[in-house]
Structures are given as C-alpha cells and as structure tokens.
Scaffold this motif. Structure first.
Motif, PDB file in Angstrom:
ATOM      1  N   ALA D 241       0.843  -1.192   0.000  1.00 45.48           N
ATOM      2  CA  ALA D 241       0.000   0.000   0.000  1.00 45.48           C
ATOM      3  C   ALA D 241       0.883   1.248   0.000  1.00 45.48           C
ATOM      4  CB  ALA D 241      -0.905  -0.001   1.220  1.00 45.48           C
ATOM      5  N   LEU D 242       0.344   2.330  -0.562  1.00 48.63           N
ATOM      6  CA  LEU D 242       1.134   3.551  -0.660  1.00 48.63           C
ATOM      7  C   LEU D 242       0.802   4.490   0.490  1.00 48.63           C
ATOM      8  CD1 LEU D 242       3.166   5.033  -2.353  1.00 48.63           C
ATOM      9  CD2 LEU D 242       1.319   5.833  -3.810  1.00 48.63           C
ATOM     10  N   SER D 243      -0.474   4.671   0.752  1.00 47.08           N
ATOM     11  CA  SER D 243      -0.844   5.529   1.868  1.00 47.08           C
ATOM     12  C   SER D 243      -2.196   5.050   2.372  1.00 47.08           C
ATOM     13  CB  SER D 243      -0.953   6.975   1.420  1.00 47.08           C
ATOM     14  OG  SER D 243      -2.034   7.091   0.513  1.00 47.08           O
ATOM     15  N   PHE D 244      -2.522   5.425   3.573  1.00 49.76           N
ATOM     16  CA  PHE D 244      -3.738   4.932   4.207  1.00 49.76           C
ATOM     17  C   PHE D 244      -4.687   6.082   4.481  1.00 49.76           C
ATOM     18  CE2 PHE D 244      -0.538   1.921   6.285  1.00 49.76           C
ATOM     19  CZ  PHE D 244      -0.539   1.085   5.191  1.00 49.76           C
ATOM     20  N   PRO D 245      -5.798   6.162   3.786  1.00 50.19           N
ATOM     21  CA  PRO D 245      -6.759   7.218   4.105  1.00 50.19           C
ATOM     22  C   PRO D 245      -7.323   7.028   5.513  1.00 50.19           C
ATOM     23  CG  PRO D 245      -7.656   5.688   2.466  1.00 50.19           C
ATOM     24  CD  PRO D 245      -6.239   5.296   2.699  1.00 50.19           C
ATOM     25  N   ASN D 247     -10.299   7.987   8.610  1.00 49.33           N
ATOM     26  CA  ASN D 247     -11.640   8.436   8.924  1.00 49.33           C
ATOM     27  C   ASN D 247     -11.558   9.805   9.603  1.00 49.33           C
ATOM     28  OD1 ASN D 247     -13.034   6.078   8.084  1.00 49.33           O
ATOM     29  ND2 ASN D 247     -12.167   5.032   9.872  1.00 49.33           N
ATOM     30  N   PRO D 248     -12.713  10.478   9.671  1.00 44.27           N
ATOM     31  CA  PRO D 248     -12.730  11.780  10.342  1.00 44.27           C
ATOM     32  C   PRO D 248     -12.165  11.712  11.767  1.00 44.27           C
ATOM     33  CG  PRO D 248     -14.830  11.386   9.221  1.00 44.27           C
ATOM     34  CD  PRO D 248     -14.018  10.140   9.078  1.00 44.27           C
ATOM     35  N   ASP D 249     -12.336  10.567  12.452  1.00 45.27           N
ATOM     36  CA  ASP D 249     -11.843  10.474  13.833  1.00 45.27           C
ATOM     37  C   ASP D 249     -10.371  10.102  13.896  1.00 45.27           C
ATOM     38  OD1 ASP D 249     -11.840   7.859  13.043  1.00 45.27           O
ATOM     39  OD2 ASP D 249     -13.002   7.095  14.728  1.00 45.27           O
ATOM     40  N   GLY D 250      -9.708  10.071  12.749  1.00 43.18           N
ATOM     41  CA  GLY D 250      -8.268   9.824  12.751  1.00 43.18           C
ATOM     42  C   GLY D 250      -7.891   8.359  12.606  1.00 43.18           C
ATOM     43  N   THR D 251      -8.867   7.441  12.794  1.00 37.56           N
ATOM     44  CA  THR D 251      -8.528   6.027  12.611  1.00 37.56           C
ATOM     45  C   THR D 251      -8.427   5.727  11.124  1.00 37.56           C
ATOM     46  OG1 THR D 251     -10.859   5.414  12.601  1.00 37.56           O
ATOM     47  CG2 THR D 251      -9.727   5.360  14.733  1.00 37.56           C
ATOM     48  N   LEU D 252      -7.681   4.639  10.807  1.00 35.01           N
ATOM     49  CA  LEU D 252      -7.510   4.269   9.406  1.00 35.01           C
ATOM     50  C   LEU D 252      -8.827   3.758   8.834  1.00 35.01           C
ATOM     51  CD1 LEU D 252      -4.118   2.358   9.393  1.00 35.01           C
ATOM     52  CD2 LEU D 252      -4.576   4.766   8.907  1.00 35.01           C
ATOM     53  N   VAL D 253      -9.065   4.063   7.563  1.00 36.59           N
ATOM     54  CA  VAL D 253     -10.176   3.429   6.858  1.00 36.59           C
ATOM     55  C   VAL D 253      -9.794   1.976   6.599  1.00 36.59           C
ATOM     56  CG1 VAL D 253     -11.551   3.420   4.749  1.00 36.59           C
ATOM     57  CG2 VAL D 253     -10.818   5.599   5.755  1.00 36.59           C
ATOM     58  N   LYS D 254     -10.599   1.030   7.127  1.00 37.38           N
ATOM     59  CA  LYS D 254     -10.321  -0.384   6.848  1.00 37.38           C
ATOM     60  C   LYS D 254     -11.002  -0.725   5.522  1.00 37.38           C
ATOM     61  CE  LYS D 254      -8.524  -1.272  11.146  1.00 37.38           C
ATOM     62  NZ  LYS D 254      -7.588  -2.188  11.795  1.00 37.38           N
ATOM     63  N   ALA D 270      14.069  -9.317  -8.063  1.00 38.61           N
ATOM     64  CA  ALA D 270      14.295  -9.313  -6.609  1.00 38.61           C
ATOM     65  C   ALA D 270      14.233  -7.936  -5.965  1.00 38.61           C
ATOM     66  CB  ALA D 270      15.657  -9.950  -6.305  1.00 38.61           C
ATOM     67  N   ASN D 271      13.545  -7.882  -4.817  1.00 37.80           N
ATOM     68  CA  ASN D 271      13.536  -6.707  -3.957  1.00 37.80           C
ATOM     69  C   ASN D 271      12.877  -5.473  -4.558  1.00 37.80           C
ATOM     70  OD1 ASN D 271      14.908  -8.144  -1.911  1.00 37.80           O
ATOM     71  ND2 ASN D 271      16.843  -7.799  -2.956  1.00 37.80           N
ATOM     72  N   ALA D 272      12.169  -5.627  -5.669  1.00 39.55           N
ATOM     73  CA  ALA D 272      11.425  -4.484  -6.189  1.00 39.55           C
ATOM     74  C   ALA D 272      10.198  -4.236  -5.320  1.00 39.55           C
ATOM     75  CB  ALA D 272      10.998  -4.744  -7.628  1.00 39.55           C
ATOM     76  N   THR D 273       9.775  -2.972  -5.289  1.00 43.80           N
ATOM     77  CA  THR D 273       8.640  -2.590  -4.460  1.00 43.80           C
ATOM     78  C   THR D 273       7.604  -1.890  -5.329  1.00 43.80           C
ATOM     79  OG1 THR D 273      10.184  -2.274  -2.640  1.00 43.80           O
ATOM     80  CG2 THR D 273       8.004  -1.296  -2.381  1.00 43.80           C
ATOM     81  N   ILE D 274       6.398  -2.420  -5.386  1.00 43.52           N
ATOM     82  CA  ILE D 274       5.333  -1.830  -6.189  1.00 43.52           C
ATOM     83  C   ILE D 274       4.230  -1.430  -5.213  1.00 43.52           C
ATOM     84  CG2 ILE D 274       3.875  -2.130  -8.246  1.00 43.52           C
ATOM     85  CD1 ILE D 274       6.735  -3.040  -8.750  1.00 43.52           C
ATOM     86  N   LEU D 275       3.864  -0.160  -5.228  1.00 39.32           N
ATOM     87  CA  LEU D 275       2.919   0.308  -4.210  1.00 39.32           C
ATOM     88  C   LEU D 275       1.711   1.001  -4.821  1.00 39.32           C
ATOM     89  CD1 LEU D 275       5.421   1.914  -1.644  1.00 39.32           C
ATOM     90  CD2 LEU D 275       4.563  -0.427  -1.688  1.00 39.32           C
ATOM     91  N   GLY D 276       0.579   0.904  -4.114  1.00 41.62           N
ATOM     92  CA  GLY D 276      -0.577   1.721  -4.460  1.00 41.62           C
ATOM     93  C   GLY D 276      -1.709   0.970  -5.122  1.00 41.62           C
ATOM     94  N   GLY D 277      -2.923   1.249  -4.707  1.00 45.79           N
ATOM     95  CA  GLY D 277      -4.100   0.546  -5.202  1.00 45.79           C
ATOM     96  C   GLY D 277      -4.424   0.902  -6.636  1.00 45.79           C
ATOM     97  N   GLU D 278      -3.948   2.025  -7.123  1.00 41.24           N
ATOM     98  CA  GLU D 278      -4.244   2.395  -8.494  1.00 41.24           C
ATOM     99  C   GLU D 278      -3.082   2.128  -9.436  1.00 41.24           C
ATOM    100  OE1 GLU D 278      -5.921   6.310  -8.479  1.00 41.24           O
ATOM    101  OE2 GLU D 278      -7.326   5.747  -6.878  1.00 41.24           O
ATOM    102  N   THR D 279      -2.012   1.574  -8.886  1.00 38.68           N
ATOM    103  CA  THR D 279      -0.849   1.249  -9.707  1.00 38.68           C
ATOM    104  C   THR D 279      -1.132  -0.031 -10.494  1.00 38.68           C
ATOM    105  OG1 THR D 279       0.585   2.257  -8.067  1.00 38.68           O
ATOM    106  CG2 THR D 279       1.604   0.716  -9.621  1.00 38.68           C
TER     107      THR D 279
END
Lengths: 311, 311, 311, 311, 311, 311
Positions: D241-245, D247-254, D270-279
């Motif tokens: 994952a790249l970043s975690f949106p 909730n208004p109360d500061g907790t992570l959106v599950k 080897a060791n490549a990193t691919i991040l993000g839900g839209e990638t």
C-alpha cells in the motif's frame, strides 16, 4: 589389563559380545529379512477394535460422521497393513528351519510357496470378511458379562472396564487369523492382551458365544481347549495340559489335543485347574474354586473343594 | 463376486459392518455425547498421586519450590479437570437407560437432575477436601508394607516398587469418589491399577488403615467387602461372592452384601479364597495359602490347608 | 465457610495438604537430592535387552551393520547411563537413615564411602563385563521354553511372545547388579517385568540355567530362593516365606534364608505354593498344581493334590 | 521487603500480574469461549495438502490403495474438522466487538446470525467442492516453476523443495475460505506458510494461474492485490500500500483497494517494491530488481533500476 | 442435487477429486516406488551436524565418553541411512522421465544403471570420507563470523545463534553430495536450512573458506555462483541470474553458468543484487547496500548506492 | 586400502574425525560443563508468553480458573527454570576465555564471581518483577499494529497472526535479561524469534512503546539501535552498522554505538537501510522504501527514493 583402562575394557567387551553373536545361535536376529514388529501388529489390532467397538476404542464417532465412508477407510487401511504383516511373516518363516512354515500353505489350492504376497492379500481379505460375524459374537460376550455380574451397572462399564471381556475380544479377533494359518501374528495379539489383563488365551482355542471371564488375572486357556456356549470363568482358572507325550528322540510331540473340553453353561470358580485333552466338563457342571480336576466330570455335576475349617 | 475384486469386496464389507452398527445395539457409541476418555481419567489420577506422594510421582520437587503455590496450582488444575469429567459422566448416564443414573442424585438435597455442572463442581470440591485425610491413611499403608516385609529395605522402595501398595493407593483415591456417587470414573481408576499390578480392588470396598498386599498379582477384592485395620493379604487372594440371588424374571439382583468381612489384624496367605457376604473372618485370624473358606472363622483361628506330602 | 467460596476452599486445602507434608514423614520426597527415575532405569534395561537379544529388541540390525561398532557404542552408552544411575543411588542411600547403605560398601577394598562416583563406575564396568556370560545362560532359558512347551513353534515365538522368558531375561540382567550391592535399581528392574508379565522374581534369588516359566501370571519367587538347573514352573506358583522371625523389639528380622530351595529338574505345576527357607524340593521332584508344601520333598517324589470328584 | 524473601516476592508478583489482567484489556483471552487453536487449523491445512498433492504430503499412497475410499475418508474427516473450526470462529466473532463479524453474514440468503453451526457446515461443504478446481490451478503453478527456473530438474523437486510454490499452494487453499467470509482462519493458514517460507501472501489477494515465486524470502502480497496469469516474482518483492486514508476520527479506513494490479505475464525481479491501489503494471512488463514503483507502468515496458558502477 | 445431502455431495466430491488424479499428471505420487521422505533426509543431516559440531548439536558429549566409539557408531549409522536414501533416490529417478537421472551415472566407470545399491553405498562412503575436510572449512567459517561481527561475544554464540553460519554449515554438508551427482537430496537439505534461516544457498554453488553471512534473511546464492575466500555477505543479498537463454522450442536451457563470481575478500552489504554468469566482482571489492550490479566490478572497487537525502 | 573394505574405511574415518576434534579447537563442546540447551531456553520463553498473553499462548484459561494460583504457579516454575539456566550460563562463561564473563559481574555490589547460584537467583527474581511493566508496553505494541494496519480486523488477529508483533514480544521479554547482564540466553531467545518470523532484533537494542513492524521478513535491528515511541517499520528494513573500527592488532573493536537512532513517530518503508551509530532520524521523519541512509535526517523530513519509470 589394568583395572581402570575403561576404553580398552569396553572395546574388549564389545568384541566378546559380538563373538557370542557368532557362537550362540537362535537368540540373534541379524539381517535384512525381519519379522513384522510387535508395535505394527498391535496397531492393526487397535484399528480392528475401533471397527468392532466403534466409539469406545479410537476417536469419538460423531453423529455427523459418514459411517460407511469411515468404516470403508478403516477397513481399507487395515487391509493394507495386515496384508503387509502377513506377507512379511510368510517370507520370514519360509526360509527358516522353523515349524510354522507348514501351517499356512493351503496345499489344496496348489499354491506355490513363493507366491507370498498374493497369499497374504487373500488371507487378509478372507479374514476381514469375518468382521460382521465377529461383531455378532462379541455382542453376546458383552451381554454375558453384563448379565453375569451383579456389580456391572451398564454395558458401557463392561466394554470400558472389564479386562476379561477385553481379553476375549482380542481372542475373537486373533482366532480367525490363527485358523487361516498365519504364524506368530495372532499369538502376538493375544500375548499383548495377556500383558494388559493377565488373561492368557491361546489363539488356537475354540470358544462359543456368551463367554465371560470375571476379574481374569491368572486365567490360562491352552491351545487345544474347546469351550461351548454361556461358559463362565473366574480369575486364576487354568485350562491346561496334563502330560506331554514325547517323540522317540525325547523331544515333545508338538500338536495333539492336550487341553480340556468345556460343554455349554459350565461355570468354573477362582483358581480351579482343569487339565488334560480328554477331560470333558459336562453341560451345566460347576467347578468350585481352587479345585484340581484331571478327569471328566458329568453334566450337571458340582465339584467343590472341601472348605477348610478353623483349627 | 469374483475373488480378486478387492475394492468391491471391501466396499461390500464396509456396508455390511455398518449394517451391524444398526442391528446390534449396546456395543456402539456413535453420537455427540461422550463419556470422559480413559486417558483423561488416568491423567487426573496421576496428578492426584503427585499430590499425595510428592516427589515420587510426577516431576522432582526441588527444595526451592514454593510448596503452597505448587500444591494450590495442582489442586486447582485437578479441580477443573475432575469437575469436567464428573459433569460429562453425569450427563452421559442421565439420558441412557442405564442403572448408574440413580447413584448420584442426592435426592435429600432436592437437586434437580438437569443441574449437572453445579453438582459436578460440588462433588469435585467435596472430594478434594478429603485429600489430607487420604494422605494420613496412605502413610499407614506404606508403614504396614515396610514393617510387614523382611525384604523391604526402605519406605522409598515400598512406594517405588510395591505393586500392592500402588494398587491400594489408587483404591484410596477412587473410593471417596465412589462414595460420592460418581459412576464409572472410580471403576476406571481401579481397573487401571488392576491392569498395572494384577490387583483388582473394587472402589466400593471399605478398607481400614495399615493395609498391606504383598506381591499382589491375582488379588480380587469385591465391591461389598469390608476390611478392618492391619490386615495383610498375599498374592492370589480372592475376597469374592458365593452365589448370586436372582430376581423373579431371572436377572441377577444388583447390589446387596455379597463379599466377606475381615476384622482387624487378619492375615490371608497366597491364593486363598474367601467367599460370601455373611462370611466374617474374626480378628487376628490367619488363613493359610490356597484355603477355600465359605463360612465364618472365629477370632484368632488359624485355618490351614493340609500340606500335601510326597507319594 | 460458605459452600460456594471455591477459591478460598481450594486455598485452604492447599495449605492443609502442605501441612501434612510437614507432619507426615516418609512419604514425601522434597529436595534436591533425588533417586534415579524409574524411566531412566527402564531405558538402561531396554538397552541391555538390545545387546543380549540383538534384533528382537530395539531397532532391526541389518546385515550390513558393523556389529562391533554397534555393540561398542551401545555398551559405552549403557556404561555412562548406568554409572550415573548407580552414582545417584549411592549418594541417595548414604545420607538417609535407610538400610540399603550397608549393601554396597565393598569393605574388603577399603573404599571410602564418599567416593561414590568412582565406585559407581567400577560397579558399572564389572557389571557390563558379565554380559557375555548372561547371554550364555539366556540361550539356555530360550531353549528350555522351546523344548518344554509343545505349543512353541519356534525360538522366535519364545523370545517375542513368552512372558515367562521375558521376566527371566530381566531377572538375569538385574541379578548381577543386586550381587554387586546396588540398592533399589535391580528391584525396580524386576518390578517393571512384574508389571508387564505378572511374574515377580526378586533380583536376589539364585537361579540356574535352563529355567522355564510357562504363562507366568502370578508366579512369585522370593529373595532368598535357590533354584537349580532345568527347573520348570507354571503360572501362579509361589516360592515364598513361611514365617518371619522378629527382633526383640517386635520388628521383623530383615535378611536370613526365608524361601525354599529347588534342586535340578524340579517341575512345579500351576498355583502350587512352596514355603520356607529350609524347604528343599529334591532333584527331579514333581509338585502338582495347587499343592501346598511347607516341608522338604525327597528327590524324584511326585507330590500331587488329590483331584476332586463330582458330588 | 527483604531482598531474599522469595516466596513473598513471587506471591506479590503473581498478584500484580493478575491485576494487569484486569486493568489491561485486549491482550488477555480468559473465558470459556475460545478461538480454534492454531494447531487445529494447521492440521486441517495439512490434510488438505494431502488431498491436493497425494503422496507428496502425508503418508505414501501405495498403488494398492483404494483411492476413492481414501479420498472420501479424508474429505469427510476434513469436513468435520473444518466445520467445527468455522463454527467456533463464527461464535467467537459474533459476541466480541470486533469488525470481522460483518464479513461472514451472507445477508443475501437471509441467514439469521445465530444459526452458526448450519452456516459453518454450509461453508465447509461449499469450500470443499472447490478442491477439484484448486487442483487444476495448482497444476499450472507447479508447471510455471518447472518451466521458469533453469535449475529445476523435475516437478518432484518443485513440489518438494520450492518454498514459493508451497506458499502459493497454501494461498490457493486459504483464498476460497476468505472469499466465503470466514474470519481469521485463512489468515492463520497463510501466516503459517509465511513462517515456513518467508513468503507473506494475504488470503484476500486475487491471483491467476501459472503463478511462480522464486526463492521467495521477503515477498509480501497485500490484501487487495490483483495478479493475472503467468506472473513471476522473485525474492523480496513487495506488492504493498502507498498511503492509508483516515476516517474523520483519525482512525484508518479499513478496506478499500490499497495494493497494485499486475496484468498477465508480468515479471518482477528481486527486492522491487510496487505500491498503491491504483498502480497497474501492464501486460508483459518487466520490473527490475530493487525498483521502487508507485505509479502505473504500461504494457510491455521494462522498468530497470540503473545499475551502479564502481567508483 | 439437494443442498443438504451431505453424504452424497462428499461422495461425489471424492469421485471428482480422484478423477483429477487421473487427469492431472505430475502432481500426484501414487505407487509403491517412493522418494526418501524429507524427515529421513533431515534426520541424516542432523546426525551429520552432531559429527561436525560435537556437543553443540545432538546430546551432550560428556568428558567420559569414548570419542572414537561414539564417532564410529554415528558414522556407521549415517552410512546405513544415507546409502538407503541415495539408493531409493537413484531408483526413483531412473524410471521417471526426469532429467536428474543423467547426473549420477558415472559413465567413466562403466557402471550399469541397474546396479543402484552398490553405487549408492560407494557414494555414501566417498561422501563420508570428506567429513574431516568439511570440519576444517567449517572452523574457518566460524572464525570468520566471530572476527567479522563486533557483536559476537564468543565462538559458542556464533555456532548457537548465527543463522548465516548455520545455513553455511548445511551447505558445506550438502555440496559434496551434490558434486557426487545425488539428485534431490542435497537440495532438500539446503531448502531445510532456507526454511529455518531465510538463507537460500543452492548446493551447487562453489564457496571458499572463511565465508560469513550476517543476519542472513533473504540471501539467495544461485546454483552456478563461485565465491572465493574471506567473502562476507549481509542480509538480503542476491547472487542471481540475469537472463535465461532458451532452446529452439522455447523451453529454458537448463545448466550453464548463470550466476556471478566473487573473488577473495569481497564484501556485499544488505539487499544488494548481483546478477549474471559473467559478472565478476574483483578481489577486495565492496558492494554497497541495495546496489544493483549486472556487470563486472574491478578488484578493490567500492560500488555504493548514492545515499538519499531529505526533501 | 581396498575399495570395498567398508568396516575398515569407516573405522579409519572415525579415527580421523576424532583427530580433528583434538586438532581443531573452538567448534567442539566435549565435557561435563554445558550450556543450557536451546530447547530449555525456548521452553522458558514460551512459559513467559503464556504469562504475558494469557489464553493466546499455552492452554486455554477457563473462566473458572483461579487466576492468582495459576499465575503464581507459572511464575514459580519459571523462576526455578530460569535461575537454573542463568546459573549454568554463568558457570559456563566464567571458566572459558570468552568475553561474556565480564558482562554479568555486578561489580558495584561487590559480588564474588564464584557465587553464581545466588547471583542467578537474584537475576531471575529481579527479571520476573519486571513482567507487569512488560505487559504494559506489550499492550501498546498490539494497539500500534491494530491501529496502524488497515487489514487488521481485531486485536486477536494481531496477537495470533502478526509475526512482527510476535518478534517484538520476544524482544520485550529478552531485553531486560540482556540488561541484567545474562550472556547468550537473551540472544538465543531473539534468534528463535528470528527463525520463526524473519525479524532479527538484537536483545541489546532499546525500543520505546507503540512499536510496529509490518510483515517483518528481513528486518534487522542492531545491538546499539535506539528507537523512540510510535515508530513503524516495514519488511526488509535494516538498522545496521556503517563501519567497524579496528584495534591496533587489526581485530574489530567490540562494543560502541554502531547502529542508528530513530526518534519518536518515525516511519520507515520496506527494504530501506539506515546505517551508522551517529545517524539520527528525527521525530516524525518518513524514510521511503528501498532508501539507503547513512547520515542523519531532520525531524519531519520525507526521504524518498526516486521512483523509477518505464524505459
């Protein structure tokens, strides 16, 4: 040799022990051909117990279990293990100068001795097909215990706590294997029951339904014993041989009826000893505790040891 | 069916065996309600032995151990396991048409039958509170063995090597459970000791302190036997029933005093048989080996079998 | 105390049990000095069995195995374990007020009592050097069973299935350790065999070669018994003590010959009882089943219990 | 408190620890309702492996075995265990304020939440009926490894020695359970594979056939990853994952797609990193070792980290 | 099919699964010829570890032990087990259409393929005779770790706690077996070490003395890698292949040098990736963490990834 | 030597191997003084886990359990085992020329080196009294995982399935032991966690509360690392040393701060490498995946590796 030269002494000892392996025959089993192990035989026996007493031995059988699949799988598994055990045993006995090899050759079928694997599978299959019948007779043995002992509060207690009934169940499973001519294996089965219960029933004995042994420790039932229906024995009863005829060379004659016959509904109390292949205890006879019987007893008789009195 | 059609034959066999499950009742235990397993009961028994003989059974108890914490933890653990076992047993016996269900219902307390868990916990607690008293009496049994056998070199040897003393200890632990009305469980305990030692003591028997059984194999002590203090038995002694009264329908009367009474300081030598619920062996009497006694013997008497002589 | 205050009741109980640990001596073993454990002793015994019956006990011995390396390794391993066991036992017995400490001090060598480790190693080494001799005599015992029982089909069956022969083998291994003065350990060995077979042979008995016990359950052979060559016993035979002399203080005299002597080629049938340290059964005598013998029997005599007859 | 008052200090410590059980929530699991144990879940998983890779996992399957009986019995056994595990898990999650309870309620069927046992059996049955399909896809994974690694000498080697293929197989078995809405259990399965191989595949990921992970240690495949056919990964590759949106109360959106999509025939070194839900890594693209990719890559592209050179 | 017809559904499922056994080849292993089991191979490996690191692996080696007997026995035992394993493996590979069969036939000796048992024993013997040499090189690896890590407090800590050194030791034991042409077995050995440590060393790699891998998780060393003396790797380092040449039919060319060569005294920091069969890292070169190297690096060079800085 | 003289070759080999035991020091552990075994240490660790996570590790804790007795018993048991382990370790390290002996001598107390047992008990007691505090911090670590990972559905899942949290828990338990100066034991604990999870945390590192490692495989945290509160690491992150200063004799300087410092609320993404004892990552900084950092980073900075793009 110096007393405290431990490595040298142990080395010499090892050498000496190995020499006894070469010099003293008959109590060494070195080589690649082996007997099936006792644990393997006991494992098969325990699986057989789970088939004939489902839920008492082995794991719980939940109501949701698919009984036919469960039994089919157990029976298939037993078939594979048992035919391997029989196969190994036949191979083993064939090449040794032992007497057991003559037992299993079903000459009437013209089977070649070398064809062990096929014979073993045939024996295992024939044996397994007797399981329904074995269950029929086991049911009568459990009933005999429940009905014959005022202390028995349920059939569960009989199956779970009565060593005599346990020894009888093992005998019921070992006997057909003995009759099919398998050497050693049925003997190892009943000897395992002997170890657990103190009840020593030779797998060769012939015993009718509704058989009950109470308490059981010390009971001995010899190879050629014949027992009818609804017979009841107490602890310490011996059904043994009286004398052993010898061959001209002085060795014992192996085989021959050496142990007594008990007709239906005989009861024998604790520590009585009945000896001899021609001794017949007639239908319904009662033999008192501690009695010593070496000749036949008519039907309905009561043979009692005279009770001692105080001096 | 062709002889070598193995899969078909095994399938048919499984089918046939399952049919016997439906047809032959009383020796199948299929369903979700189960008895506590024998290993679970033996595990509790072994934990009880570690409490009453600390350091002999179970792990070493090092000098640094905090005894009160150790015992508290063992006792708590036993409480949880034992109350589960009793709970399961009560549930099991309640819904089956077996006779044991009558034993445990303490009607005088107005307990409802459904309230098994609470009853089970109460029984477990009452039982455990007898442990200090059980230790008192066990001490006398160990002393009786040490003082009664010239071959005993120490009390350690008695606890570690004397099967008779082991069987007595298990009886001492099983008996109060029997008195509290728990079905099956105490019987499974003493039967386990029977299996290990050849000594078969019914948990219902009543036995006084300083009890010694030497060697032990083959000893049988029936359910309604009563034994006083400082009694000594040798191997093979039977304290049994003489005859079984029957109900009008021909079934045996369950219950009733069927086994003998031994007063204080009685000694009974190897393989003697004492039978009958009204047979009383008076204080200090000595019964010789192999004797057969079916009626009472006065205090101080010596009942000896006549020794045989050479022919 | 309120009935349902479980934690408090259990806490009080733990306290009370620990109080009995302080008040009731002799049945607690709390502290850092310990006896060798029974499993450790049985493990050594089982390793000894793999040396004397190679291939029957323990793992298969393949033909390719290097026997001398195999045996050297087993013997070395046994040496280490056995000398540790003996060492611990000597330490244990020395500081306790028990009678066994006198047994092991080989005063003629002027050994100081404190030097346990060295003594233990010497005992272990001396013991192991008797293994070749033990094998010689075991061979005769196996032969005696094979030749003496018409039901025995091979020597394999004898070694694998005859509990009497198993108990004799354990006695053969335990006896030399007893003679070397090791307390407790040989007794734990023979008691283990007793547990497995129902045959109780005290390690102190002296028994000649070609010894056979058939079936075996209930046999008792006391500490000071002496048995010649080619003797044969059946199940339930007791070779016991007749009476126990007492010290002036009322305690039993420990030691002294209390059990009978059997000369060569004696046969004793099932459940016979022979008692007394001065009772000698002469060469070739036959004692019938269930007999009760308290005095000597001449060579060649046949002592038979009168067989009972029907009433 | 005196320094050497050990029992008192330990008692005080126990008291203090128990206080933390009351004060610190969320990391204690005290009570009678329990999660299925990790060993129970792993046992079911291992039985599933014996069904999908017969003869490689579990016992040998001899040629004589009756395959249909064998499989029927294994499947029946798995059904019973798995439905119990699912039942316990549903019960557990229902009464706890945890988020997993929402996952399993198949609202479209109008199932009442309380009817856990029936739901559990239905899930177990539906799950098992996917096994043939799972085997189809496992076959493609084994082929992908054999064809994709020049060092692979046989398909046997792949099944027995390739940790990547093992982790994929466990994922293949866990994924359908996750899709059926079973909480925790599939996660415990893939975490067990993670422990054994270093390959961490979330059971929620969607992965096409012919999937190959070589060497595997350090591979991470996140919950919402989607992977096409014939994709190949090397050790240390992260699909994260790249970043975690929040909730208004500061907790992570599950929930929500947070991990990348890989189209068919992608290779990642080897060791490549691919991040993000839209990638999205387009069909046939090759990502070089150690690369760091946070945005989409077109089909057929080659993304290589610049190789460093000597200074 | 009705939804709740569970037995029928499970039966149908079993049938369907068995059909996939017939239809989907290559992932079933049904029959009487089997590969040696992974546990059997790991057992031999663990015994080898007790020989090369006496007292660290396996049981304590007391000072009183007779080392030569101990080692002789272990070596003999390993010989028997290893030659059986190799024998089974050769049989297995011979009749299967797999590529490994070509590896082990020492054609220069004119060995007939059928003579597996003799070849297996020869291989086992040749292998074992390299153990002294293996110990020499293991000593250098332990020293390299102790001298190369400031956190190492003793050589004991290195042997007991350093996973890299453990993985190297297993490689040292597996490599000679690989060179002797034994298929699968050495691979199963190093894969077991991979499972335990996260370090994946192919048994075909050639590695000089004084080799050190610190931390180790994620290290991959490919089949044709060559490594000189005093080389040091950190966690996550890959020594891998760059590209795979294909045969005309599109399948990969098996064999060929595909992995890099590291000359003496090279150091490679965490997570660096070195690829390609023609890539040579010259003597004393240092490769920085995370570097990506696909071409040769001259002796003494320092290849560092540019450290990133804050934005 | 003739090729097929197997016994002679094996004998010669044993001799040669034993010679290497004498010639090659430092990798043999022969003698009566031994280190505590790895299984014994892991057993204590697992018991500690049952105390800090009751009901998750070890047996279920039923609601009826008496918690204070349960914990008191576990703590007492751990005290005995742990003080033995520490005692053995101190003895072991004292007489060897290893560096660890200096660690544990609390010179300020004037403790004599020989008084190991007392010191060991004091250490064990001091250690155990930190358990309540360890539970406080573990609670924060579980919360950090639950709050920091959108895929986490419950705290149960975190404790049961998150390898990073497991490795942190083991570190939390090992670290105080390291601070009390116990050699080797805490290292064996964290190395066991490394083996199970791929996360290698040296017990000497200092780490604040609310610590979270996601996925975890390949994480390395060096001995002198310092980490603040609410720090989050992903898989493959190395917190390592940059260079090793040497003593004048060329050996490495042992000790000294060699690993980085991370202030509160730092996040480090997958496979980043942070090196050097003087490298400080400032409060709230974020280090991107795969980054290579060898110098300090200011608070709040974002250090990102440049994402590669397609060619």
């Amino acid at each position: 040799m110096k007393k405290n030269d431990r490595p040298a002494r142990l080395r010499a000892l090892a050498h000496e022990v190995v020499e006894t392996y070469e010099q003293i025959g008959g109590i060494n089993k070195i080589g690649d051909k082996t007997l099936p192990s006792q644990p393997a035989i006991v494992e098969v026996l325990q699986k057989l117990l789970t088939v004939v007493f489902p839920g008492y031995y082995g794991k719980q059988v939940p109501a949701r279990a698919n009984l036919e699949v469960l039994v089919a799988s157990r029976v298939d598994d037993i078939f594979l293990q048992l035919s391997d055990i029989v196969d190994k045993t036949l191979h083993f006995c064939h090449n040794e100068p032992c007497q057991c090899s003559v037992l299993w050759v079903p000459e009437e079928n013209g089977t070649r001795q070398g064809d062990f694997t096929r014979v073993a599978e045939q024996i295992a299959m024939d044996y397994l097909e007797r399981l329904p019948e074995i269950r029929q007779i086991l049911k009568t043995d459990v009933q005999a215990a429940y009905e014959g002992d005022p202390a028995a509060v349920s059939q569960d207690e009989v199956i779970l706590c009565y060593p005599g009934t346990f020894a009888i169940a093992v005998y019921r499973l070992a006997h057909p294997l003995h009759r099919l001519g398998v050497p050693l294996v049925p003997r190892i089965m009943t000897e395992w029951a002997h170890h657990r219960t103190g009840v020593d029933i030779h797998p060769g004995a012939r015993i009718g339904p509704y058989f009950f042994i109470d308490h059981g420790t010390g009971v001995v039932i010899g190879e050629t014993t014949e027992i009818g229906e609804r017979v009841k024995l107490y602890q310490g009863v011996t059904l043994g041989a009286l004398s052993f005829p010898r061959n001209p060379d002085g060795t014992l004659v192996k085989g021959g009826k050496r142990h007594p016959t008990l007709e239906d509904e005989v009861t024998i109390y604790a520590n009585a000893t009945i000896l001899g292949g021609e001794t017949v205890i007639g239908r319904g006879a009662v033999i008192g505790g501690g009695a010593w019987v070496t000749s036949s007893v008519p039907a309905g008789a009561r043979v009692l040891m005279q009770a001692v009195t105080a001096t």
